[in-house]
Design an enzyme around this catalytic site. Structure first.
Site, PDB file in Angstrom:
ATOM      1  CG  ASP A 488      -2.178  -0.586   1.424  1.00  0.00           C
ATOM      2  OD1 ASP A 488      -2.884  -0.794   0.066  1.00  0.00           O
ATOM      3  OD2 ASP A 488      -2.735  -1.124   2.288  1.00  0.00           O
TER       4      ASP A 488
HETATM    5  C1  BGC Z   1      -0.570   0.916   6.243  1.00  0.00           C
HETATM    6  C2  BGC Z   1      -0.485   0.236   5.532  1.00  0.00           C
HETATM    7  C3  BGC Z   1      -1.778  -0.586   5.870  1.00  0.00           C
HETATM    8  C4  BGC Z   1      -2.422   0.883   4.967  1.00  0.00           C
HETATM    9  C5  BGC Z   1      -3.937   1.173   5.046  1.00  0.00           C
HETATM   10  C6  BGC Z   1      -0.203   2.870   6.341  1.00  0.00           C
HETATM   11  O1  BGC Z   1      -0.396   3.028   6.475  1.00  0.00           O
HETATM   12  O2  BGC Z   1       1.449   1.039   6.021  1.00  0.00           O
HETATM   13  O3  BGC Z   1       0.356  -1.073   6.075  1.00  0.00           O
HETATM   14  O4  BGC Z   1      -1.501  -1.109   4.434  1.00  0.00           O
HETATM   15  O5  BGC Z   1      -2.287   1.583   5.834  1.00  0.00           O
HETATM   16  O6  BGC Z   1      -4.476   2.226   4.903  1.00  0.00           O
HETATM   17  C1  NOJ Z   2      -1.625  -3.854   5.624  1.00  0.00           C
HETATM   18  C2  NOJ Z   2      -2.716  -4.162   4.564  1.00  0.00           C
HETATM   19  O1  NOJ Z   2      -4.285  -4.484   5.336  1.00  0.00           O
HETATM   20  C3  NOJ Z   2      -2.583  -4.572   3.305  1.00  0.00           C
HETATM   21  O2  NOJ Z   2      -4.063  -4.639   2.177  1.00  0.00           O
HETATM   22  C4  NOJ Z   2      -1.247  -4.714   2.377  1.00  0.00           C
HETATM   23  O3  NOJ Z   2      -1.217  -5.108   1.661  1.00  0.00           O
HETATM   24  C5  NOJ Z   2      -0.246  -4.591   3.991  1.00  0.00           C
HETATM   25  N1  NOJ Z   2      -0.450  -3.573   4.777  1.00  0.00           N
HETATM   26  C6  NOJ Z   2       0.658  -4.173   2.327  1.00  0.00           C
HETATM   27  O4  NOJ Z   2       1.011  -2.361   2.358  1.00  0.00           O
END
Ligand code: BGC
Ligand code: NOJ
Length: 812
Positions: A488
């Protein structure tokens, strides 16, 4: 230092001191009503949606940590204490918290009085049951006062924490004997209320927080408790609570119990009131009648145990008694890993001690992956979940990133345009069909964006998913990344320079240039399933077309996705490489190495082994494999959120546990059982041993992230419970290491083990048939099946039996 131990026979984790390195929680509930419950009775509960229907208040990020819960106070002649230690923190003579499957039991004792607090959500009821068993273990008579306490949330948790100008004036309650009703907003548009009741006549009550605590007091010093006197207060605005008082006397050796129910009740709109302004309590009375006696509570607990026994009996490993590491594996795979998978099924990424229940709902990508870990336990509900997810998809195949569980509508507040999203739907649907053989799901009519009239068969959604990737390609013929892919935080088209702006939703300048090698890997991994599904449904033309797309994608990866010693990660919006030896930072990323090898790329020409060796060499630590190296030392406009994190945390070179199993699975494809197991073991909580304190989060479940080598707190975990790590780890251990994998025609058996694992047994319920599978690795190989017999008959290929089957697998 030991904080507790696994009690495998009871399927419990037993905590022996309350001051754990972080609150260690459990989840109560299995269908509509859920509670989070810590080892010191902290947490909250909600009905269906943690944001919109929250029953009790919880203070995230408060001091002291874990403030708010279902508390019991005892005032034993001036000595005030809680069986759960918090909030008063009076030293206990003994303490134990047992987190079990869907229930928790905390026992605290002080001054000769012991109190056991059992908490659970009964199957089929929208309520938490809290039973307090008190027993006088002293030599003399004991007279003491018991107080209960919960603080109500004004339903919408977001509003509850923000809209004080309104909220301080709207709180309303009713009290009827030992039943306390929280009915804020019931007078207007709500048709639901909460009830907090006890099964014995109370000697006093409070419903107004300030009256109970005293204005400047915290939970640890309620005036009413210290003065041993409820105020019988009626909340009017401000902060409604529920508290009962009981004066109790116990002879030496005598015990008693009080059963509390904290429930959610709903009425039809035209039956809301029994008289003007007075709520219709009929649904509450029906609920409460079910939990009046200890026998009723015991029965409900039994039903809960049977429910879990049934779920967990579908997949069970029996190792040899003398195989210590496999005994730890069985503790994880038979109990905690599957349990965590069910929790991710219920919660997605909504409510944990790291997810506030107001920010995120059900993830398109997350729920699709979570399904891989629970489809064998609850296939019918997995089916429904797939249809729900697909119904939020857009007609062009792309997806909302999240949807709200209550409305099932896509939620733009958390963005869209993550170009990996559509592919996970194919993965989920394929896993479901393989598990169940239910091809009919593909003919279910499912709308786009929940819009009536747009329904098409689920299969058409899969086509759109596949085609979305196949047609959104960049200059190198690799998939365009969009806002980001699985990672993400790899925001290659955002260029956000505004402080605080969300990377998930900020303007996304689709460059038409930034490409993801990971999406190519996911595409190539799921394409064979997609093509097989097309063929079996007689959609040959689609299958042929997909095969051409796959060849082109392979070529693009071969020509533009290999960096010499590992696979590249991406191309940025300027067409520059990411995850390359040429980069100054972020030279190698874990994700494409896992997925491309899983997809078979490089298995025939040595690149798979080279890239997996590079991962080991450059990304491995004692606590798992880091996401990338070297960490980004400063913010980079062209990369976005990944470079916003301090080095070693989260996506910036943290150990992101979710994709560790991809490497382990890839090692299985490469036939290296010892290394596959090493990767599995490093992040498995049952193997933590001395690192429990450093690790901090619950030692019985996976956490999303463990701080990487660059972080000061290397080895410290965060974001426990709600992580795709649970599902992927289950896939890894059950399907690849232990090697029993559903195929379209039956079970495929192909373990990949450390040589020292000589034998084990797996019982597996598959399409209604029980398989007892004995793996014999006396030969001590890492991979390779010499023979399989099913009910005594030799067999090759996928196994499908029409009656209970004994399967003997000899490796060699
Ligand atoms: C986080 C990710 C997450 C994303 C979802 C980010 O701030 O680092 O792990 O998947 O937010 O909203
Ligand atoms: C947490 C999110 O829930 C997931 O969708 C994502 O793939 C990972 N973070 C990595 O960014």
């Amino acid at each position: 230092m030991s904080y507790g131990f696994f009690d495998d026979a009871n399927r419990e984790y037993c905590i022996r001191r309350p001051d754990t390195p972080y609150p260690w929680i459990n989840y109560l509930g299995s269908q509509d009503f859920f509670g989070l419950f810590s080892n010191t009775a902290g947490g909250y509960c909600f009905y269906r949606d943690a944001r919109l229907m929250r029953l009790t208040r919880y203070r995230y990020n408060n001091v002291p940590a874990d403030a708010g819960g279902r508390y019991f106070y005892i005032n034993d002649n001036g000595d005030v204490w809680n069986p759960s230690w918090k909030p008063c923190k009076a030293q206990l003579d003994s303490y134990e918290c047992r987190h079990g499957l869907g229930y928790s039991v905390i026992t605290g004792a002080r001054g000769g009085l012991s109190a056991t607090h059992t908490a659970f959500v009964p199957l089929g009821d929208a309520a938490e049951v809290h039973r307090l068993e008190l027993s006088n273990q002293s030599g003399g008579k004991k007279t003491f006062t018991l107080f209960s306490f919960v603080e109500f949330c004004l339903w919408n948790a977001m509003d509850d924490a923000a809209n004080f100008q309104r909220n301080f004036s709207i709180g309303e309650v009713e009290v009827c004997g030992s039943e306390i009703y929280h009915k804020t907003e019931y007078r207007e548009r709500r048709n639901h209320y909460a009830v907090f009741s006890a099964n014995r006549v109370s000697d006093g009550f409070d419903t107004d927080r300030e009256s109970f605590l005293g204005l400047y007091n915290g939970f640890e010093r309620p005036d009413a408790v210290f003065e041993q006197k409820s105020r019988n207060s009626m909340a009017s605005g401000w902060a409604p609570i529920g508290s009962h008082m009981f004066e109790i006397a116990l002879e030496p050796g005598e015990s008693t119990s009080v059963i509390f129910v904290l429930g959610y009740c709903e009425n039809p709109d035209d039956e809301k009131f029994e008289s003007p302004g007075v709520i219709n309590k009929a649904p509450a009375k029906r609920l409460l009648a079910k939990f009046q006696t200890d026998a009723q509570v015991e029965r409900a607990l039994e039903e809960l145990r049977a429910y879990w026994e049934n779920l967990l009996s579908r997949w069970r490993l029996t190792p040899r008694d003398d195989d210590a590491k496999m005994l730890k594996v069985s503790r994880m795979v038979n109990i905690w890993n599957q349990y965590q998978c069910m929790v991710t099924f219920n919660m997605s990424r909504s409510a944990s001690y790291f997810e506030s229940g107001i920010g995120r709902g059900m993830g398109f990508r997350d729920s699709s992956q979570d399904l891989l870990g629970f489809v064998h336990m609850v296939p019918e509900r997995a089916r429904e979940r797939i249809l729900d997810i697909a119904a939020t998809q857009f007609a062009d195949g792309s997806a909302y990133h999240q949807y709200q569980p209550l409305t099932k509508k896509g939620n733009l507040e958390v963005g869209s345009g993550f170009n990996d999203d559509p592919l996970w739907l194919i993965g989920a649907a394929a896993a479901y069909v393989k598990e169940t053989g239910d091809w009919g799901i593909l003919d279910e009519q499912v709308p786009f964006d929940l819009e009536e009239g747009t329904e098409v068969p689920l299969m058409e959604h899969l086509h759109r998913s596949f085609d979305y990737t196949a047609t959104h390609l960049g200059p190198h013929g690799l998939p365009l990344i969009g806002r980001a892919d699985w990672n993400d935080c790899l925001n290659l088209n955002c260029f956000s320079a505004t402080p605080g702006e969300s990377f998930q939703t900020t303007a996304n300048f689709e460059s038409g240039v930034a490409e993801s090698v990971l999406i190519a890997g996911i595409f190539l991994y799921y394409a064979p399933d997609y093509i097989e599904i097309c063929r079996r449904r007689g959609e040959a033309e689609k299958a042929d077309r997909a095969e051409r797309a796959v060849s082109a994608m392979k070529e693009a990866v071969n020509n533009h996705g290999w960096d010499g010693e590992w696979f590249l990660r991406a191309y940025d919006a300027h067409g520059k490489k990411i995850g390359s030896n040429e980069c100054d930072e972020g030279q190698i990323f874990i994700e494409p190495q896992g997925f491309l090898v899983m997809a078979g790329v490089g298995l025939d020409d040595g690149r798979a082994i080279r890239t997996l060796d590079s991962v080991k060499e450059r990304l491995d630590t004692d606590f798992g494999i880091m996401l990338q190296q070297p960490a980004y030392s400063a913010y980079r406009l062209n990369l976005g959120e990944i470079s916003s994190y301090p080095p070693g945390y989260k996506e910036n070179a943290g150990i992101f546990c979710h994709n560790n199993p991809w490497i382990s699975i890839a090692e299985c494809y490469a036939g290296r059982g010892a290394r596959a197991f090493e990767v599995y073991r490093k992040i498995a909580p049952a193997f933590l041993k001395d690192a429990v304190k450093l690790h901090r989060t619950e030692p019985y479940v996976y956490s999303q992230m463990v701080a990487g080598r660059d972080a000061t707190r290397h080895g410290e975990a965060k974001n426990s419970w709600l992580t795709g790590t649970a599902a992927w780890t289950f896939v890894n251990i059950s399907q690849h290491i232990l090697g029993i994998r559903p195929g379209f025609d039956g079970l495929i058996i192909d373990p990949c083990l450390p040589r020292g694992v000589k034998s084990y047994k797996v019982e597996r319920l598959f399409r209604g048939v029980r398989y007892a599978i004995m793996i014999d690795n006396t030969a001590g190989v890492e991979k390779g099946v010499k023979s399989i017999t099913v009910n005594g008959k030799p067999l090759t290929g996928e196994i499908l039996s029409d009656r209970d089957a004994e399967v003997i697998v000899v490796m060699g």
